[in-house]
Design a protein around this motif. Structure first.
Motif, PDB file in Angstrom:
ATOM      1  N   UNK A  77       0.837  -1.232  -0.024  1.00  0.00           N
ATOM      2  CA  UNK A  77      -0.096  -0.026  -0.127  1.00  0.00           C
ATOM      3  C   UNK A  77       0.746   1.472  -0.055  1.00  0.00           C
ATOM      4  N   UNK A  78       1.767   1.341   0.782  1.00  0.00           N
ATOM      5  CA  UNK A  78       2.787   2.404   0.696  1.00  0.00           C
ATOM      6  C   UNK A  78       3.537   2.887  -0.630  1.00  0.00           C
ATOM      7  N   UNK A  79       4.005   1.501  -1.138  1.00  0.00           N
ATOM      8  CA  UNK A  79       4.589   1.796  -2.610  1.00  0.00           C
ATOM      9  C   UNK A  79       3.668   2.231  -3.510  1.00  0.00           C
ATOM     10  N   UNK A  80       2.263   1.687  -3.736  1.00  0.00           N
ATOM     11  CA  UNK A  80       1.401   2.133  -4.428  1.00  0.00           C
ATOM     12  C   UNK A  80       1.245   3.640  -4.480  1.00  0.00           C
ATOM     13  N   UNK A  81       1.071   3.928  -2.942  1.00  0.00           N
ATOM     14  CA  UNK A  81       1.067   5.501  -2.665  1.00  0.00           C
ATOM     15  C   UNK A  81       2.002   6.411  -3.117  1.00  0.00           C
TER      16      UNK A  81
END
Length: 310
Positions: A77-81
């Motif tokens: 989720x952090x990477x996608x953000x």
């Protein structure tokens, strides 16, 4: 600086053994308009030093480090953000890509604006990089009907190589954030299937490594995998699960994700969810019956096709 067309999302956690090979296969891509967003999840084995080395070698590498393990899904989720690309592709530390994979995936999505995801044919490799089989279990998800696509994937997904396909970033961001339970990436894949067709590139461009330390390999217990998903540095000991409980949790997660998909009309959400759950329930029942019969007759489990050397 203009945003790249593609973001390669690369979660890392104690992956030093295969990591350089995976990074090198990215640097060898013929299509070059991409960034690599790497997020190290509190590794303790030298993985971060490898990430730093490649960030020095290639300005396309953007590296972040979590002070502690936030779980594989929290890391995703952090990477996608952080992704800036029009398209997004998840990468794994032990898989490899043919030099034309990214370019052919971009071409496929450009040629099929109705599609939300493009994925290539898959070659399964072992821990030493030897090819074991060409995976022919990919399925046709091009039907214009969301319900029919959901029925198809409910009855046929297995290795789920589609999870590693290239997806339109804005569509992926509309899916429910990944939650810390086993195979929650499958719930994301199901949501994407509901939102649009998948296009398959009929070329063997993805090399998926299946080995003893893979997610469900011979040396990985469900406790290990649960700890990998959990927000903790060490594997978390689970309560002994009831038979099928992980599948039941995944089924609930898929149903909840489809119902909460506010960008989809109710005419897609309700029929799609009911169709998927019905077909999948029948499939799980058949699998359970097959296991019961094998136990009764003491018949060994058949060898998986990806474990058979061709």
């Amino acid at each position: 600086m203009s945003a790249p067309r593609v973001t390669i999302g690369f979660p890392v956690f104690n992956d030093h053994h295969y990591l350089p090979l995976a990074f090198d296969s990215l640097r060898a891509q013929e299509f070059t308009d991409f960034e690599v967003v790497v997020c190290d999840n509190g590794s303790s084995d030298g993985s971060w030093a490898i990430c730093e080395k490649y960030a020095e070698l290639d300005p396309r590498w953007r590296i972040e480090r979590n002070p502690v393990n936030v779980g594989i899904n929290g890391n995703f989720n952090k990477i996608l953000g952080l992704a800036r690309g029009e398209f997004f592709r998840l990468a794994a530390h032990d898989d490899l890509m043919a030099p034309t994979l990214i370019g052919r995936s971009v071409e496929a999505l450009d040629a099929h604006p109705e599609a939300v995801l493009a994925y290539p044919g898959t070659v399964v490799i072992d821990g030493d990089g030897n090819e074991t089989t060409y995976w022919d279990g990919d399925i046709d998800l091009t039907d214009p009907s969301p319900t029919r696509r959901l029925v198809t994937i409910a009855g046929r997904w297995r290795l789920a190589n589609e999870v590693m396909g290239m997806v339109r970033t804005e569509v992926l961001r509309r899916t429910d954030p990944r939650s810390p339970y086993l195979s929650s990436d499958i719930a994301t894949m199901i949501e994407l299937v509901a939102r649009g067709p998948f296009v398959r590139i009929d070329e063997p461009l993805f090399f998926r490594r299946i080995h003893a330390k893979s997610t469900f390999g011979a040396e990985r217990s469900k406790d290990d995998v649960a700890g990998w998903h959990a927000e903790t540095k060490a594997p978390a000991k689970r309560k002994e699960p009831r038979a099928g409980s992980d599948y039941n949790r995944l089924a609930r997660g898929i149903a909840g994700s489809l119902i909460k998909a506010e960008d989809l009309p109710w005419s897609v959400r309700i029929p799609g969810m009911l169709a998927f759950q019905s077909v999948w329930a029948v499939r799980r029942s058949r699998i359970a019956l097959g296991r019961w019969r094998r136990q009764l007759t003491r018949t060994p489990m058949p060898t998986s096709p990806w474990e058979t050397t061709s």
